[in-house]
Design an enzyme around this catalytic site. Structure first.
Site, PDB file in Angstrom:
ATOM      1  CE1 TYR A  58      -4.430  -3.416   5.687  1.00  0.00           C
ATOM      2  CE2 TYR A  58      -4.665  -4.358   7.879  1.00  0.00           C
ATOM      3  CZ  TYR A  58      -4.054  -4.492   6.629  1.00  0.00           C
ATOM      4  OH  TYR A  58      -3.345  -5.371   6.558  1.00  0.00           O
ATOM      5  CG  ASN A  88     -12.507   1.292   5.782  1.00  0.00           C
ATOM      6  OD1 ASN A  88     -12.120   2.125   5.211  1.00  0.00           O
ATOM      7  ND2 ASN A  88     -13.099   0.393   4.931  1.00  0.00           N
ATOM      8  CG  HIS A 140      -7.297   5.266   0.896  1.00  0.00           C
ATOM      9  ND1 HIS A 140      -7.861   6.042   1.200  1.00  0.00           N
ATOM     10  CD2 HIS A 140      -8.163   3.799   1.266  1.00  0.00           C
ATOM     11  CE1 HIS A 140      -9.187   5.844   1.647  1.00  0.00           C
ATOM     12  NE2 HIS A 140      -9.089   4.564   1.797  1.00  0.00           N
ATOM     13  CE1 TYR A 198      -4.050  -2.371   0.485  1.00  0.00           C
ATOM     14  CE2 TYR A 198      -2.714  -3.115   2.179  1.00  0.00           C
ATOM     15  CZ  TYR A 198      -3.683  -3.276   1.497  1.00  0.00           C
ATOM     16  OH  TYR A 198      -4.768  -4.224   1.429  1.00  0.00           O
TER      17      TYR A 198
END
Length: 183
Positions: A67, A69, A20, A15
């Site tokens: 993460y 969320n 993001h 990532y």
């Protein structure tokens, strides 16, 4: 007085250069301004943490390991551990509602559909914190899902352009630190 700077992003090598994770990338650059300061794992606080002491007080930088969320879980844990006031929290996050390169600093703002911001607001029971939102734009093609876009890698052109974003974000961060920002 202790301040908290929260980077929103996802842990893991896969990532690192995704849209993001622009919050993680930005905070990494901010922490580099402080010689000898590095992130360390803090499993009980669900975060990687870097702490800075200055004449203006303490500043805690975090990259949640929950993460995007579930970012609120880490923010609430760190806020409680260091006894940080909600209005002394700055959250740095990507923003699909802003064109690529736009940078905005606001207090008591909405989430704009960002699930990490929503998680933080729900966990704190308030949106009385600051947000430094880094515009990443939206997909150029209609057949690209938004989730695929934000989890997608920056293009080469965006990787070059993101450096200007970090410079502007750093200037707004300095204003926030000194209390000269405007909401």
């Amino acid at each position: 007085m202790t301040s908290l700077v929260v980077a929103i992003g996802n842990p893991g090598r896969q990532y690192v250069w995704t849209r993001h994770n622009v919050g993680f990338l930005c905070v990494d650059r901010l922490v580099q301004q402080f010689p000898g300061v590095h992130f360390k794992e803090a499993p009980k606080l669900f975060s990687d943490i870097a702490k800075v002491e200055s004449s203006q007080g303490s500043m805690v930088f975090i990259k949640p390991r929950t993460y995007v969320n579930l970012s609120g879980k880490a923010v609430l844990a760190v806020k409680g551990y260091y006894n940080i006031a909600t209005d002394r929290i700055l959250v740095i996050a990507d923003d699909v509602n802003q064109p690529f390169g736009n940078v905005r600093l606001r207090q008591s703002a909405g989430g704009g559909g960002h699930k990490g911001i929503k998680s933080i607001t729900q966990s704190l029971g308030s949106n009385d914190y600051w947000q430094l939102r880094l515009g990443i734009g939206r997909p150029q093609r209609e057949n690209v899902e938004l989730s695929d876009f934000v989890l997608g890698q920056f293009t080469e052109e965006e990787q070059i352009g993101i450096q200007s974003v970090f410079i502007e974000a750093s200037a707004l961060f300095s204003q926030w630190c000194s209390g000269t920002q405007t909401a």
